[in-house]
Design a protein around this motif. Structure first.
Motif, short mmCIF file in Angstrom:
data_model
loop_
_atom_site.label_atom_id
_atom_site.label_comp_id
_atom_site.label_asym_id
_atom_site.label_seq_id
_atom_site.Cartn_x
_atom_site.Cartn_y
_atom_site.Cartn_z
N THR A 45 0.83 -1.19 -0.12
CA THR A 45 -0.06 -0.13 0.03
C THR A 45 1.02 1.16 0.05
O THR A 45 1.86 1.31 0.66
CB THR A 45 -1.12 -0.09 1.06
OG1 THR A 45 -1.81 -1.24 1.18
CG2 THR A 45 -1.79 1.29 1.01
N VAL A 46 0.58 2.26 -0.80
CA VAL A 46 1.40 3.52 -0.77
C VAL A 46 0.08 4.63 -0.83
O VAL A 46 -0.88 4.53 -1.59
CB VAL A 46 2.43 3.54 -1.88
CG1 VAL A 46 1.33 3.56 -3.18
CG2 VAL A 46 3.22 5.18 -1.83
N SER A 47 0.59 5.81 -0.16
CA SER A 47 -0.24 6.69 -0.11
C SER A 47 0.15 8.19 -0.23
O SER A 47 1.53 8.17 0.37
CB SER A 47 -1.52 6.64 0.96
OG SER A 47 -0.92 6.63 2.11
N TYR A 48 -0.46 9.01 -0.72
CA TYR A 48 0.14 10.56 -0.73
C TYR A 48 -0.79 11.62 0.07
O TYR A 48 -2.04 11.22 0.15
CB TYR A 48 0.35 10.95 -2.11
CG TYR A 48 1.33 9.92 -3.11
CD1 TYR A 48 2.54 10.27 -3.18
CD2 TYR A 48 0.88 8.72 -3.64
CE1 TYR A 48 3.56 9.37 -3.56
CE2 TYR A 48 1.53 7.95 -4.01
CZ TYR A 48 2.80 8.15 -4.29
OH TYR A 48 3.68 7.28 -5.12
N ARG A 49 -0.23 12.63 0.44
CA ARG A 49 -1.03 13.80 1.18
C ARG A 49 -0.93 15.11 0.48
O ARG A 49 0.42 15.32 0.20
CB ARG A 49 -0.30 13.74 2.61
CG ARG A 49 -0.81 14.81 3.45
CD ARG A 49 -0.47 14.80 5.06
NE ARG A 49 -1.01 16.00 5.95
CZ ARG A 49 -0.37 16.67 6.47
NH1 ARG A 49 1.05 16.34 6.66
NH2 ARG A 49 -0.45 17.54 7.22
N ASP A 50 -2.02 15.68 0.23
CA ASP A 50 -2.10 16.86 -0.36
C ASP A 50 -1.44 17.96 0.80
O ASP A 50 -2.16 18.39 1.60
CB ASP A 50 -3.54 17.16 -1.04
CG ASP A 50 -3.54 18.82 -1.21
OD1 ASP A 50 -2.49 19.45 -1.66
OD2 ASP A 50 -4.79 18.94 -1.82
N ILE A 51 -0.42 18.72 0.47
CA ILE A 51 -0.02 20.03 1.08
C ILE A 51 0.16 21.11 0.39
O ILE A 51 0.97 21.24 -0.63
CB ILE A 51 1.32 19.55 1.85
CG1 ILE A 51 1.20 18.52 2.67
CG2 ILE A 51 2.04 20.82 2.69
CD1 ILE A 51 2.47 17.98 3.27
N ASN A 52 -0.94 22.01 0.37
CA ASN A 52 -0.85 23.15 -0.43
C ASN A 52 -0.57 23.10 -1.98
O ASN A 52 -0.18 23.60 -2.60
CB ASN A 52 0.19 24.12 0.00
CG ASN A 52 0.39 24.41 1.49
OD1 ASN A 52 -0.79 24.94 1.81
ND2 ASN A 52 1.44 24.63 2.10
N GLY A 53 -1.50 22.01 -2.27
CA GLY A 53 -1.76 21.89 -3.57
C GLY A 53 -0.85 20.65 -4.39
O GLY A 53 -0.83 20.54 -5.55
N LYS A 54 0.36 20.35 -3.60
CA LYS A 54 1.27 19.39 -4.15
C LYS A 54 1.24 18.02 -3.23
O LYS A 54 1.06 18.21 -1.94
CB LYS A 54 2.62 20.00 -4.13
CG LYS A 54 2.92 20.97 -5.02
CD LYS A 54 2.92 20.86 -6.57
CE LYS A 54 2.93 21.85 -7.35
NZ LYS A 54 3.08 21.49 -8.84
N TYR A 55 1.51 16.87 -3.97
CA TYR A 55 1.01 15.73 -3.33
C TYR A 55 2.53 15.05 -2.72
O TYR A 55 3.35 14.90 -3.82
CB TYR A 55 0.33 14.69 -4.21
CG TYR A 55 -1.22 15.14 -4.27
CD1 TYR A 55 -2.19 14.60 -3.49
CD2 TYR A 55 -1.33 16.29 -5.14
CE1 TYR A 55 -3.62 14.98 -3.66
CE2 TYR A 55 -2.59 16.64 -5.35
CZ TYR A 55 -3.64 16.09 -4.51
OH TYR A 55 -5.06 16.42 -4.45
#
Length: 525
Positions: free
Chosen positions: A414-424
């Motif tokens: 499993t891999v996931s990404y987080r949105d921080i100020n419009g960039k993942y």
């Protein structure tokens, strides 16, 4: 005229002095009120850090202090029956060079030379203002736990995830007083809590399911394969194009017949190159690490993960495009738009992919989550088809004896990404693998379970440092073989994925047969 001016200056000075005295009196009353609070306490052979955690719960307060003040302190016994908090603190910390200052519910422990008449909330920061927040994330309706939920400070590079039991732990400071915590999970509405509104250090978070109809989403293309290609095409727009420094919590473990044989966890500093340079190698530096062996369970099989850290970094599928995202291999897969859900209060496509039958090489199968608005890949779950696993054993296993046969029975990632100020940004990576190992001289097989996991807890995008090569470990290092020292005083103040109770119980059971490094023992393992 001069007399009037002098008179006004005198009045202003008097008002200012009176104002300072009023503030001091107010602060003194708050200090007296909290420090005179009566508490009961009975602690045996505990550290000062743990004792302060217990006092926080009893007195409903928060301690702020520099951890270096209590380095190398011996374990203490502390007993108090209906005693004032000030007396209890003096029993715990008799040092005449340290003093306690109260600001609201914060008790600042500072050297007397640094003590000030009035300490504001902003002035707590130099003293390593620290608050450990822990809790569990659940479904609002069913009360079922939500594993691997994302949580972090809104619009800041700081956060972590819940573990497979929905539990989490996060360190906060005075800098976060005006920030907002955001909890997210696929298919659920976000829950937001202001840090200043948190009354306890242990909390339960309930998320509500978010239902979305197809009419609420603009379906750009009914062809899921074209959707995948469009998402890959927009990587340069959705992901950072500059390098960054990550602070990540990492752990790996090996279980033999469901009992822990190896358990390792570390805080890593990672230099992560930009997503515009897909072939650049990341550099990894160990900040702190600890590992434990159950020596009674180590046998003739040298069973290790092949480069767990390397596995985590390679599983950044946006940077290291796998076959199921590569247009050149798309003809080997069947893609299906399985559902539309929500994540982080935004609608997402869920695309399933599966290798076409009768291929000569085993390929991955799974699902991808893509935001409908900007086509950013935010999550992927995948693994190998079970009936093809026997063809893959040499990719995962290092064994020390030719008399044994080992084959994988499960491989999932499993891999996931987080949105921080419009960039993942890369947020969480998890790998779970199971193997069956048979020794020719033994009647029964052994079952091994291995896992590696990495969660980004902090990130810096300004003044990024590329570590010197000699300071780093190679990502392909077999980490459980890497020599490291164990600092038991460190782990109370790091953001980390809270170990499941089963791990904690296992470590207690095998404690007498473990090899481990302690602060007072400089020998490596």
């Amino acid at each position: 005229m001069n007399n009037v001016k002098t008179y006004l200056e005198t009045v202003i000075k008097c008002i200012f002095v009176l104002f300072i005295l009023l503030i001091s009196c107010f602060n003194l009353r708050a200090q007296v009120s909290l420090l005179e609070k009566k508490i009961n306490l009975d602690l045996r052979k505990t550290s000062i850090d743990n004792a302060l955690d217990s006092i926080e719960k009893k007195a409903e307060c928060y301690f702020t202090y520099n951890a270096d003040l209590f380095t190398d302190r011996k374990l203490i016994n502390l007993n108090a029956s209906n005693e004032s908090l000030s007396n209890v603190l003096r029993k715990l910390i008799p040092d005449e060079g340290l003093n306690f200052h109260v600001t609201k519910k914060h008790i600042v422990i500072v050297p007397i030379t640094k003590k000030q008449a009035i300490i504001t909330e902003n002035e707590l920061i130099p003293y390593l203002s620290y608050r450990k927040l822990s809790g569990i994330v659940k479904d609002q309706k069913t009360k079922q736990i939500l594993p691997y939920a994302s949580l972090g400070i809104r619009s800041k590079h700081m956060g972590t995830i819940s573990n497979q039991d929905g539990e989490f732990s996060l360190s906060l400071s005075a800098e976060n007083l005006n920030d907002t915590l955001v909890f997210s999970f696929v298919g659920y509405q976000n829950t937001q809590i202001k840090v200043a509104d948190l009354q306890k250090n242990e909390i339960e978070i309930f998320l509500t399911k978010d239902f979305i109809s197809l009419q609420e989403v603009i379906i750009r293309n009914n062809d899921p394969e074209a959707l995948i290609k469009a998402a890959v095409h927009r990587i340069n727009e959705n992901y950072p194009q500059q390098a960054s420094n990550l602070t990540s919590f990492y752990r790996e473990s090996v279980l033999k017949n469901n009992k822990y044989m190896i358990y390792l966890e570390s805080v890593l500093d990672i230099y992560k190159s930009s997503y515009s340079h897909q072939n650049n190698l990341e550099r990894v530096k160990i900040f702190k690490s600890r590992k434990i062996y159950d020596v009674t369970r180590l046998d003739t099989i040298s069973f290790r993960l092949k480069g767990g850290i390397s596995g985590c970094l390679q599983l950044d599928i946006v940077k290291n495009i796998p076959e199921f995202l590569n247009k050149e291999y798309a003809h080997f897969y069947n893609y299906r738009l399985a559902d539309i859900s929500t994540y982080n209060n935004k609608p997402v496509y869920i695309v399933d992919f599966k290798p076409k039958p009768n291929l000569s090489e085993p390929l991955l199968e799974g699902r991808i989550y893509i935001e409908t608005n900007n086509l950013a890949i935010i999550r992927a779950e995948f693994g190998y088809e079970k009936h093809r696993l026997t063809e893959l054993k040499d990719r995962f296993i290092i064994k020390g004896s030719a008399k044994t046969k080992a084959r994988p029975t499960m491989v999932k990632y499993t891999v996931s990404y987080r949105d921080i100020n419009g960039k993942y940004h890369l947020s969480h990576v998890l790998g779970n693998l199971k193997f069956k190992v048979k020794n020719k001289k033994k009647l029964f097989s052994n079952h091994f379970t291995t896992s590696f996991e990495m969660a980004t807890t902090n990130m810096k995008t300004d003044n990024v440092v590329k570590f010197k090569y000699k300071e780093t470990i190679h990502p392909t290092t077999i980490f459980s073989n890497h020599k490291t020292k164990y600092d038991p005083n460190f782990w109370g103040k790091s953001n980390f994925i809270k170990p499941e109770e089963s791990i904690q119980d296992a470590l207690k059971r095998i404690n007498n047969s473990m090899q481990q490094i302690s602060l007072g023992n400089s020998e490596d393992i």
